[in-house]
Write an enzyme that holds these catalytic residues in place. Sequence first.
Site, PDB file in Angstrom:
ATOM      1  N   ARG A  83       0.821  -1.203   0.000  1.00 12.35           N
ATOM      2  CA  ARG A  83       0.000   0.000   0.000  1.00 12.35           C
ATOM      3  C   ARG A  83       0.851   1.247   0.000  1.00 12.35           C
ATOM      4  O   ARG A  83       1.747   1.419   0.819  1.00 12.35           O
ATOM      5  CB  ARG A  83      -0.888   0.034   1.240  1.00 12.35           C
ATOM      6  CG  ARG A  83      -1.568   1.386   1.381  1.00 12.35           C
ATOM      7  CD  ARG A  83      -2.975   1.284   1.785  1.00 12.35           C
ATOM      8  NE  ARG A  83      -3.609   2.580   1.714  1.00 12.35           N
ATOM      9  CZ  ARG A  83      -4.613   2.931   2.482  1.00 12.35           C
ATOM     10  NH1 ARG A  83      -5.081   2.085   3.354  1.00 12.35           N
ATOM     11  NH2 ARG A  83      -5.158   4.113   2.341  1.00 12.35           N
ATOM     12  N   ARG A  93      -6.377   2.440  -4.400  1.00 15.23           N
ATOM     13  CA  ARG A  93      -5.518   1.862  -3.385  1.00 15.23           C
ATOM     14  C   ARG A  93      -5.263   0.382  -3.644  1.00 15.23           C
ATOM     15  O   ARG A  93      -6.120  -0.348  -4.142  1.00 15.23           O
ATOM     16  CB  ARG A  93      -6.067   2.100  -1.979  1.00 15.23           C
ATOM     17  CG  ARG A  93      -7.469   1.617  -1.739  1.00 15.23           C
ATOM     18  CD  ARG A  93      -8.573   2.665  -1.696  1.00 15.23           C
ATOM     19  NE  ARG A  93      -8.269   4.061  -1.491  1.00 15.23           N
ATOM     20  CZ  ARG A  93      -8.166   4.641  -0.313  1.00 15.23           C
ATOM     21  NH1 ARG A  93      -8.292   3.979   0.788  1.00 15.23           N
ATOM     22  NH2 ARG A  93      -7.946   5.912  -0.244  1.00 15.23           N
ATOM     23  N   ASP A  96      -6.830  -1.927   1.166  1.00 18.30           N
ATOM     24  CA  ASP A  96      -7.412  -1.223   2.298  1.00 18.30           C
ATOM     25  C   ASP A  96      -8.022  -2.257   3.221  1.00 18.30           C
ATOM     26  O   ASP A  96      -8.812  -3.094   2.758  1.00 18.30           O
ATOM     27  CB  ASP A  96      -8.560  -0.366   1.754  1.00 18.30           C
ATOM     28  CG  ASP A  96      -8.523   1.047   2.235  1.00 18.30           C
ATOM     29  OD1 ASP A  96      -7.626   1.388   3.000  1.00 18.30           O
ATOM     30  OD2 ASP A  96      -9.422   1.800   1.824  1.00 18.30           O
ATOM     31  N   ASP A  98     -10.271  -2.155   6.612  1.00 23.20           N
ATOM     32  CA  ASP A  98     -10.968  -1.272   7.553  1.00 23.20           C
ATOM     33  C   ASP A  98     -11.644  -2.110   8.620  1.00 23.20           C
ATOM     34  O   ASP A  98     -12.438  -3.011   8.294  1.00 23.20           O
ATOM     35  CB  ASP A  98     -12.039  -0.444   6.832  1.00 23.20           C
ATOM     36  CG  ASP A  98     -11.447   0.638   5.941  1.00 23.20           C
ATOM     37  OD1 ASP A  98     -10.318   1.075   6.215  1.00 23.20           O
ATOM     38  OD2 ASP A  98     -12.129   1.029   4.985  1.00 23.20           O
TER      39      ASP A  98
HETATM   40  N1  ROI Z   1     -15.006   2.397  -3.534  1.00 27.98           N
HETATM   41  C1  ROI Z   1     -15.298   1.088  -3.594  1.00 27.98           C
HETATM   42  N2  ROI Z   1     -16.190   0.672  -4.497  1.00 27.98           N
HETATM   43  N3  ROI Z   1     -14.726   0.166  -2.772  1.00 27.98           N
HETATM   44  C2  ROI Z   1     -13.827   0.545  -1.832  1.00 27.98           C
HETATM   45  O1  ROI Z   1     -13.320  -0.311  -1.087  1.00 27.98           O
HETATM   46  C3  ROI Z   1     -13.491   1.902  -1.717  1.00 27.98           C
HETATM   47  N4  ROI Z   1     -12.603   2.344  -0.802  1.00 27.98           N
HETATM   48  C4  ROI Z   1     -12.320   3.628  -0.661  1.00 27.98           C
HETATM   49  C5  ROI Z   1     -12.957   4.683  -1.524  1.00 27.98           C
HETATM   50  C6  ROI Z   1     -11.846   5.481  -2.192  1.00 27.98           C
HETATM   51  C7  ROI Z   1     -13.804   5.587  -0.632  1.00 27.98           C
HETATM   52  N5  ROI Z   1     -13.812   4.137  -2.538  1.00 27.98           N
HETATM   53  C8  ROI Z   1     -14.109   2.816  -2.608  1.00 27.98           C
HETATM   54  O2  ROI Z   1     -11.475   4.021   0.276  1.00 27.98           O
END
Ligand code: ROI
Length: 160
Positions: A83, A93, A96, A98
């Site tokens: 990342r 990215r 990610d 979360d």
């Molecule tokens: N949009 C989608 N479809 N999936 C994601 O995991 C995702 N993650 C993000 C942002 C950039 C908000 N958009 C995303 O961090």
Amino acid sequence: MNRVYIAIGSNLGDPIRKAQDAIAALKLLPNSRFVAASSLYTSKPMGPSDQPDYVNAVASIDTELEPLDLLDHTQRIELEFGRERKKERWGPRTLDLDILLYGDLQLDSERLTVPHYGMKVREFVLYPLAEIAPDLQLPDGTAVAELVAATDRNGLTIIA
Ligand code: ROI
């Protein structure tokens, strides 16, 4: 033990592989037991639309790790898979992770906010979450099934 739900997202550099690798890495977390992973989904980018579609999934674990120790691990996994933190808000990215929910904990600190602030309205979080936890309620009593029913799929599709 605390039941934790973690959202996985990637849209750069073989995102299917990245999501699968992330799930494999979550299975190796210390003081934790892997519970389930959803299917992999493809989703339209939220944020700037001049970026590739995302691959998204949600995994659950039971863990004895404290919230910030778990966050250290998820951030380590993000870095292991290359990342790069970019300047652009909501830009693409490589990986990610979360932390969506940590048991019934409600925490708003500098490093970590749970429940995750955006989870109630993001189809790419809610649908995979409901797949592995159809009867789940958020700490405020909201049923995930209700949130799903109120949220358009917006093209969200199972791919693996
Ligand atoms: N949009 C989608 N479809 N999936 C994601 O995991 C995702 N993650 C993000 C942002 C950039 C908000 N958009 C995303 O961090």
